[in-house]
Design a protein around this motif. Structure first.
Motif, PDB file in Angstrom:
ATOM      1  N   ILE A  22      13.283  51.319 108.906  1.00  0.00           N
ATOM      2  CA  ILE A  22      12.571  52.187 107.964  1.00  0.00           C
ATOM      3  C   ILE A  22      11.137  52.422 108.431  1.00  0.00           C
ATOM      4  CG2 ILE A  22      11.712  52.372 105.593  1.00  0.00           C
ATOM      5  CD1 ILE A  22      14.177  50.771 104.714  1.00  0.00           C
ATOM      6  N   LYS A  23      10.469  51.353 108.895  1.00  0.00           N
ATOM      7  CA  LYS A  23       9.106  51.500 109.408  1.00  0.00           C
ATOM      8  C   LYS A  23       9.082  52.456 110.598  1.00  0.00           C
ATOM      9  CE  LYS A  23       7.441  46.934 107.998  1.00  0.00           C
ATOM     10  NZ  LYS A  23       6.966  45.595 108.466  1.00  0.00           N
ATOM     11  N   MET A  25      16.860  46.215 108.697  1.00  0.00           N
ATOM     12  CA  MET A  25      16.697  47.501 108.023  1.00  0.00           C
ATOM     13  C   MET A  25      15.220  47.847 107.830  1.00  0.00           C
ATOM     14  SD  MET A  25      18.004  50.180 106.620  1.00  0.00           S
ATOM     15  CE  MET A  25      19.732  49.853 106.274  1.00  0.00           C
ATOM     16  N   GLY A  26      14.422  46.821 107.515  1.00  0.00           N
ATOM     17  CA  GLY A  26      12.993  47.053 107.296  1.00  0.00           C
ATOM     18  C   GLY A  26      12.310  47.654 108.507  1.00  0.00           C
ATOM     19  N   SER A  27      12.649  47.146 109.698  1.00  0.00           N
ATOM     20  CA  SER A  27      12.031  47.667 110.917  1.00  0.00           C
ATOM     21  C   SER A  27      12.480  49.091 111.200  1.00  0.00           C
ATOM     22  CB  SER A  27      12.376  46.767 112.107  1.00  0.00           C
ATOM     23  OG  SER A  27      13.784  46.679 112.280  1.00  0.00           O
ATOM     24  N   ALA A  60      18.373  54.225 107.016  1.00  0.00           N
ATOM     25  CA  ALA A  60      16.915  54.116 107.092  1.00  0.00           C
ATOM     26  C   ALA A  60      16.274  55.491 107.013  1.00  0.00           C
ATOM     27  CB  ALA A  60      16.509  53.408 108.387  1.00  0.00           C
ATOM     28  N   ILE A 100      16.358  56.681 103.368  1.00  0.00           N
ATOM     29  CA  ILE A 100      15.331  56.038 102.540  1.00  0.00           C
ATOM     30  C   ILE A 100      13.960  56.645 102.831  1.00  0.00           C
ATOM     31  CG2 ILE A 100      14.106  53.875 102.111  1.00  0.00           C
ATOM     32  CD1 ILE A 100      16.795  52.440 102.660  1.00  0.00           C
TER      33      ILE A 100
END
Length: 303
Positions: free
Chosen positions: A5-6, A1-3, A114, A117
């Motif tokens: 969002i980035k 998920m972090g990637s 993503a 967010i």
């Protein structure tokens, strides 16, 4: 998920859309607040010498009337983050650029989450810019006696930022649901600028001043900030009555309700619910449109 969002933040910052919308956002917020603050200052300054407000022996300078200018400015300027959100998915669907994201992401739901967010954060950025510009415009043209206190401004600011984030996500949901940039923009702009405000005024008049307009998307969004300002101003009116030697029981709850409704009219939110209820109703509309947009895109053809 972090990637994911980035990746969404990279997409946003690599295009010109964010600053192309942020510039007119700041300009409109400042100019709108300038105009409304000057109008309210002149209007209520003319009544100051009469030492009366609705027959209550309230001096005009005891009430922060310029809060109306701030909320008016915020409510109008949220059309820009709404547009920003509407183009988030619809533009990618139009140009088929979302295909890569859907194919490389763990799931379509993760990709859309993503986006939500990332755009919620950007909605907050727009919200801060709108609130700051509105306060600046009001401070420039308002009579200093009518400017809200810090605590009042802080509450209005928080409500304004919250409303802006929700408008951004609602726009995102409508764009995802319709799948066309032009279609989403037409639907949202016609509703936010014409159908919503006019329809709610008609509904308010036809239902003898009920709270039905506050249950609709535009009415609940405007009530988010408008109810905050109205509550603060009514509290000041009550304090001014007590300071003048009057008593609230002698006024009566009906009279106080009429005063609050008059202030809500001035703030552009007739029929609005309380701050908490307005926030919940608008959050519900946002969740409905965003959730429907997500469901629509779970099986949408992206080839």
């Amino acid at each position: 998920m972090g990637s994911l969002i980035k990746a969404e933040f990279r997409k946003i910052t690599s295009t010109r859309l964010w600053w192309a919308l942020l510039i007119p956002t700041v300009a409109l917020a400042t100019l709108t607040a300038l105009g409304w603050a000057a109008f309210t200052s002149d209007t209520f300054d003319a009544l100051t010498g009469e030492r009366a407000f609705l027959g209550l022996q309230v001096q005009m300078e005891q009430v922060s009337w310029s809060a109306i200018a701030v909320t008016r400015s915020i409510n109008l300027t949220t059309i820009f983050p709404m547009i920003f959100g509407a183009l988030a998915i619809s533009a990618e669907l139009n140009h088929r650029t979302i295909t890569t994201s859907f194919l490389t992401g763990s799931s379509r739901g993760a990709v859309l989450s993503a986006k939500a967010i990332a755009y919620a954060v950007w909605g907050a950025v727009f919200g801060v810019a709108i609130v700051a510009s509105s306060c600046l415009g009001a401070a420039i043209s308002s009579d200093p006696r009518f400017m809200p206190e810090f605590g009042q401004l802080a509450l209005i600011a928080l409500a304004g930022i919250g409303a802006t984030v929700l408008w951004t996500l609602l726009g995102l949901g409508v764009g995802a649901l319709i799948g066309s940039s032009v279609g989403a923009l037409v639907v949202l702009l016609v509703y936010a600028l014409v159908v919503g405000p006019v329809g709610e005024l008609i509904l308010f008049a036809q239902t003898d001043g009920s709270h039905l307009p506050g249950l609709l998307p535009n009415g609940s969004a405007s009530g988010f900030t408008g109810a905050t300002a109205a509550s603060a101003l009514v509290s000041q009116v009550k304090s001014a009555v007590l300071n003048a030697g009057g008593s609230l029981p002698s006024i009566g709850s009906t009279r106080l309700d009429e005063i609050e409704e008059a202030i809500r009219w001035a703030a552009g939110t007739p029929g609005a619910l309380s701050l908490g209820l307005s926030a919940l109703v608008f959050a519900g509309w946002t969740l409905l449109f965003f959730g429907t947009g997500v469901l629509r895109n779970r099986n949408r053809d992206i080839t």
